[in-house]
Design a protein around this motif. Structure first.
Motif, PDB file in Angstrom:
ATOM      1  N   UNK A   6      -3.533 -11.656 -37.138  1.00 59.41           N
ATOM      2  CA  UNK A   6      -4.887 -11.498 -36.612  1.00 59.41           C
ATOM      3  C   UNK A   6      -5.933 -12.178 -37.492  1.00 59.41           C
ATOM      4  N   UNK A   7      -5.513 -12.713 -38.643  1.00 53.96           N
ATOM      5  CA  UNK A   7      -6.443 -13.249 -39.636  1.00 53.96           C
ATOM      6  C   UNK A   7      -6.471 -14.778 -39.564  1.00 53.96           C
ATOM      7  N   UNK A   8      -7.657 -15.379 -39.368  1.00 54.01           N
ATOM      8  CA  UNK A   8      -7.732 -16.852 -39.417  1.00 54.01           C
ATOM      9  C   UNK A   8      -7.356 -17.361 -40.812  1.00 54.01           C
ATOM     10  N   UNK A   9      -6.342 -18.190 -40.880  1.00 52.04           N
ATOM     11  CA  UNK A   9      -5.867 -18.714 -42.161  1.00 52.04           C
ATOM     12  C   UNK A   9      -6.235 -20.176 -42.366  1.00 52.04           C
ATOM     13  N   UNK A  10      -6.551 -20.868 -41.287  1.00 54.19           N
ATOM     14  CA  UNK A  10      -7.030 -22.252 -41.430  1.00 54.19           C
ATOM     15  C   UNK A  10      -8.149 -22.481 -40.416  1.00 54.19           C
ATOM     16  N   UNK A  11      -9.276 -21.780 -40.613  1.00 57.75           N
ATOM     17  CA  UNK A  11     -10.382 -21.855 -39.643  1.00 57.75           C
ATOM     18  C   UNK A  11     -10.960 -23.266 -39.542  1.00 57.75           C
ATOM     19  N   UNK A  12     -11.578 -23.504 -38.417  1.00 58.41           N
ATOM     20  CA  UNK A  12     -12.181 -24.817 -38.160  1.00 58.41           C
ATOM     21  C   UNK A  12     -13.274 -25.135 -39.172  1.00 58.41           C
ATOM     22  N   UNK A  13     -13.272 -26.379 -39.627  1.00 54.90           N
ATOM     23  CA  UNK A  13     -14.405 -26.941 -40.351  1.00 54.90           C
ATOM     24  C   UNK A  13     -14.455 -28.434 -40.051  1.00 54.90           C
ATOM     25  N   UNK A  14     -15.630 -28.978 -40.105  1.00 55.56           N
ATOM     26  CA  UNK A  14     -15.782 -30.399 -39.781  1.00 55.56           C
ATOM     27  C   UNK A  14     -15.008 -31.252 -40.770  1.00 55.56           C
ATOM     28  N   UNK A  15     -14.391 -32.300 -40.249  1.00 52.56           N
ATOM     29  CA  UNK A  15     -13.670 -33.242 -41.096  1.00 52.56           C
ATOM     30  C   UNK A  15     -14.468 -34.525 -41.239  1.00 52.56           C
ATOM     31  N   UNK A  16     -14.096 -35.301 -42.223  1.00 54.74           N
ATOM     32  CA  UNK A  16     -14.778 -36.577 -42.441  1.00 54.74           C
ATOM     33  C   UNK A  16     -14.645 -37.495 -41.232  1.00 54.74           C
ATOM     34  N   UNK A  17     -13.566 -37.358 -40.482  1.00 54.38           N
ATOM     35  CA  UNK A  17     -13.342 -38.223 -39.318  1.00 54.38           C
ATOM     36  C   UNK A  17     -14.400 -38.025 -38.242  1.00 54.38           C
ATOM     37  N   UNK A  18     -15.069 -36.873 -38.246  1.00 55.16           N
ATOM     38  CA  UNK A  18     -16.070 -36.593 -37.223  1.00 55.16           C
ATOM     39  C   UNK A  18     -17.426 -37.208 -37.550  1.00 55.16           C
ATOM     40  N   UNK A  57      -5.261 -23.637 -32.724  1.00 55.01           N
ATOM     41  CA  UNK A  57      -5.307 -22.273 -33.237  1.00 55.01           C
ATOM     42  C   UNK A  57      -5.850 -22.299 -34.668  1.00 55.01           C
ATOM     43  N   UNK A  58      -6.015 -21.113 -35.252  1.00 49.22           N
ATOM     44  CA  UNK A  58      -6.375 -21.034 -36.665  1.00 49.22           C
ATOM     45  C   UNK A  58      -5.616 -19.919 -37.373  1.00 49.22           C
ATOM     46  N   UNK A  59      -4.548 -19.452 -36.720  1.00 48.46           N
ATOM     47  CA  UNK A  59      -3.777 -18.326 -37.247  1.00 48.46           C
ATOM     48  C   UNK A  59      -2.286 -18.641 -37.156  1.00 48.46           C
ATOM     49  N   UNK A  60      -1.491 -17.838 -37.861  1.00 45.31           N
ATOM     50  CA  UNK A  60      -0.048 -17.902 -37.662  1.00 45.31           C
ATOM     51  C   UNK A  60       0.284 -17.312 -36.299  1.00 45.31           C
ATOM     52  N   UNK A  61       1.523 -17.473 -35.864  1.00 43.15           N
ATOM     53  CA  UNK A  61       1.938 -17.013 -34.538  1.00 43.15           C
ATOM     54  C   UNK A  61       1.763 -15.512 -34.391  1.00 43.15           C
ATOM     55  N   UNK A 128       5.338 -14.367 -40.861  1.00 42.78           N
ATOM     56  CA  UNK A 128       5.531 -14.420 -42.317  1.00 42.78           C
ATOM     57  C   UNK A 128       6.121 -15.764 -42.731  1.00 42.78           C
ATOM     58  N   UNK A 129       7.070 -16.245 -41.938  1.00 41.29           N
ATOM     59  CA  UNK A 129       7.665 -17.566 -42.179  1.00 41.29           C
ATOM     60  C   UNK A 129       6.581 -18.635 -42.219  1.00 41.29           C
ATOM     61  N   UNK A 130       5.703 -18.623 -41.223  1.00 44.23           N
ATOM     62  CA  UNK A 130       4.638 -19.618 -41.171  1.00 44.23           C
ATOM     63  C   UNK A 130       3.681 -19.461 -42.349  1.00 44.23           C
ATOM     64  N   UNK A 131       3.400 -18.219 -42.752  1.00 48.34           N
ATOM     65  CA  UNK A 131       2.497 -18.002 -43.889  1.00 48.34           C
ATOM     66  C   UNK A 131       3.077 -18.615 -45.166  1.00 48.34           C
ATOM     67  N   UNK A 132       4.382 -18.494 -45.374  1.00 52.63           N
ATOM     68  CA  UNK A 132       5.013 -19.098 -46.541  1.00 52.63           C
ATOM     69  C   UNK A 132       4.870 -20.621 -46.490  1.00 52.63           C
ATOM     70  N   UNK A 133       5.082 -21.214 -45.318  1.00 55.78           N
ATOM     71  CA  UNK A 133       4.929 -22.661 -45.189  1.00 55.78           C
ATOM     72  C   UNK A 133       3.472 -23.077 -45.400  1.00 55.78           C
ATOM     73  N   UNK A 134       2.548 -22.283 -44.871  1.00 52.41           N
ATOM     74  CA  UNK A 134       1.132 -22.579 -45.083  1.00 52.41           C
ATOM     75  C   UNK A 134       0.772 -22.544 -46.562  1.00 52.41           C
ATOM     76  N   UNK A 135       1.284 -21.541 -47.260  1.00 52.70           N
ATOM     77  CA  UNK A 135       1.018 -21.449 -48.700  1.00 52.70           C
ATOM     78  C   UNK A 135       1.560 -22.679 -49.430  1.00 52.70           C
ATOM     79  N   UNK A 136       2.734 -23.133 -49.031  1.00 52.96           N
ATOM     80  CA  UNK A 136       3.322 -24.317 -49.656  1.00 52.96           C
ATOM     81  C   UNK A 136       2.473 -25.555 -49.365  1.00 52.96           C
ATOM     82  N   UNK A 137       2.022 -25.686 -48.124  1.00 58.15           N
ATOM     83  CA  UNK A 137       1.187 -26.826 -47.767  1.00 58.15           C
ATOM     84  C   UNK A 137      -0.116 -26.801 -48.559  1.00 58.15           C
TER      85      UNK A 137
END
Length: 542
Positions: A6-18, A57-61, A128-137
């Motif tokens: 339920x927690x946004x882990x990679x919320x939207x923010x503007x990128x340089x490409x925009x 999205x901005x959350x894990x599954x 949880x699997x995705x959270x571990x991968x996100x932490x690694x990224x």
């Protein structure tokens, strides 16, 4: 406290490409931040290939979804630097039990031999699997690796050209455009990219419905996979029980045809089914409920020019056998080293055709096993049901019947027999480590494991054989790895041979093998494994 999904882990923010007038160009764009997309991004970032990950999205599954991760994908994740937290935080299991009606008919061990670093399976919720991968990224990103994850970025259009892919992206701040040399579509079973390209699956769609219920409870069940055929609590259907971390248990109940899915998902209808299985006195809380049907289908091809599909976007299987996410992780493992070589100019773009040559048959194998499991679990005729029940009765008494029981042939590593990248073989050596097969782990002593010394580059593995420290093929360096021939290594790599030299691919699959080192033979095998004709150049700059 909100749950992790339920927690946004990679919320939207503007990128340089925009902020730029012309579309920014990136070597690789990955669409989809699920397990396969994240694994691909980590793999590429580790090789310093710039990669942008887009997800609307901005959350894990939400919900646990895939829960069983097999030994080979765990070994791949070791190479990516994130297997340890998955194993440490997951539920390790090797044993499965099969029940028919009210009795156990037999059990099996998925890892009967010792001498492996990783277990047969680990159960872990997908979030949880995705959270571990996100932490690694994120850790790689903080180290300065060229990887960026953009949440709230929805791909709404793609345009393919011979030299690039143009991607239209919607965001809360409006639409922008970027270009990719290569696009990896990991956007799931309903893949919008596949739809945009007018592509579809071929294969079978099954009509049976299954209920998934993740329940939180304190239970004394052992850490095993339990599968029931025609149990007293779900007559004429099937059931599956798995343990997950944090006192969460996965329960699958077959419901049959023609159900009202909305009604069946209501807690007031789910709870009586669970009580019939667990007992009226067992207290539990529902964490996640879903009704699913499934398909055993795939795309005809996974590579379409500069757009390459992986995971559920490329193929779908039934959940029996845990072949979905495990197969998808092997897709990424197969693809990324090839893409790295092509981007660096060390291999022709045609090397990527071997992704289809290797992963399409692997998908077919998964689909075949999943289809057979589904047909056994859900017999479609009276005579099929009679046959199945007779096999189950016999399996309790005689071992020969047990291989005929199919409650889901569990995920095994793909072996690329017949791959155009395979080189010389030697019949004196064990079949399990033939060209096309993934390396089999073995202890090397002092807590060291063979697979920890392999991966990310071409290597020569030497056992009782002399090698130079490195071999130069064109301007590609192939380093030597020498190991002692202990009992496990001899059994898994020598067989009837007294010495061996293995050419290992960056994904830890065997490319070729000989009983002694031969520089010209190695050079030819490297050229073949990098998609070049024998005798052609192996320069990284031509």
């Amino acid at each position: 406290m909100p749950k992790i999904f339920e927690v946004p882990l990679y919320p939207y923010k503007r990128s340089a490409d925009q902020h730029v007038g012309q579309p920014a160009r990136h070597p690789v764009v990955v669409v989809g931040a699920g397990p396969i997309g994240l694994a691909a991004a980590i793999d590429l970032a580790l090789e310093d290939v710039p990669v942008v990950v887009l997800d609307d999205n901005d959350k894990v599954s939400w919900g646990s979804r895939a829960v069983c991760y097999a030994k080979r994908p765990l070994e791949i994740l070791d190479r990516l630097g994130c297997a340890a937290p998955l194993v440490d935080g997951g539920v390790v299991w090797n044993t499965g039990k099969v029940f028919f009606r009210d009795r156990q008919v037999y059990q099996f061990n998925l890892l009967a031999e010792d001498g492996h670093k990783r277990p047969a399976f680990v159960n872990l919720q997908q979030y949880t699997f995705e959270k571990v991968l996100l932490d690694r990224l994120r850790a790689l990103e903080s180290e300065g690796r060229p990887v960026e994850l953009r949440g709230g970025n929805k791909v709404v259009s793609i345009e393919r050209r011979d030299d690039a892919v143009t991607v239209g992206v919607d965001t809360p701040d409006g639409r922008y455009t970027l270009e990719a040399d290569w696009l990896i579509a990991c956007d799931g079973a309903s893949s919008p990219i596949r739809t945009m390209m007018g592509l579809d699956f071929v294969g079978r769609v099954f009509e049976d419905n299954f209920l998934i219920a993740d329940v939180v409870m304190q239970a004394s069940f052992p850490t095993e996979r339990w599968f029931w055929f025609d149990p007293p609590f779900n007559r004429d259907q099937s059931a599956l029980l798995h343990k997950q971390p944090d006192s969460v248990w996965r329960i699958d109940l077959q419901l049959g045809h023609g159900i009202d899915k909305a009604e069946e998902q209501k807690p007031e209808n789910v709870i009586p089914r669970l009580k019939a299985m667990l007992g009226d006195d067992v207290e539990f809380d529902l964490e996640w409920i879903s009704i699913y049907t499934f398909q055993c289908r795939r795309m005809e091809r996974f590579r379409h020019g500069r757009v390459i599909f992986a995971g559920d976007a490329a193929h779908q299987v039934s959940p029996f056998g845990a072949r979905g996410a495990n197969g998808g992780l092997q897709d990424a493992d197969n693809l990324c080293w090839k893409l790295k070589l092509v981007i660096d100019g060390c291999a022709p773009a045609s090397l990527l055709d071997s992704y289809d040559a290797e992963r399409v048959p692997a998908a077919d194998e998964n689909i075949l096993n999943s289809t057979r499991a589904t047909d056994f679990i859900t017999p479609k005729s009276h005579i099929s049901r009679v046959f199945r029940d007779a096999v189950l009765d016999l399996s309790e008494l005689v071992p020969f019947a047990r291989p005929l029981v199919n409650s889901g042939r569990l995920s095994v590593p793909a072996i690329y027999d017949g791959s155009p990248l395979n080189g010389h073989d030697d019949a004196a050596m064990p079949r399990a480590t033939r060209p096309g097969a993934p390396a089999v782990d073995a202890p090397l002593g002092d807590g060291e494991w063979l697979l920890d010394r392999l991966g990310d580059r071409f290597q020569l593995l030497a056992i009782n054989a002399g090698l130079p420290e490195r071999v130069l093929v064109g301007d590609m360096i192939v380093e030597a790895v020498e190991v002692d021939a202990n009992e496990k290594v001899r059994a898994r790599y020598l067989g009837d041979a007294s010495s061996a030299v293995y050419l290992m691919r960056p994904d830890q699959h065997v490319a070729a093998r000989w009983q002694a080192f031969d520089a010209e033979a190695v050079s030819m095998a490297v050229r073949q494994a990098t998609g070049r004709v024998p005798g052609g150049s192996s320069s990284c700059h031509d």
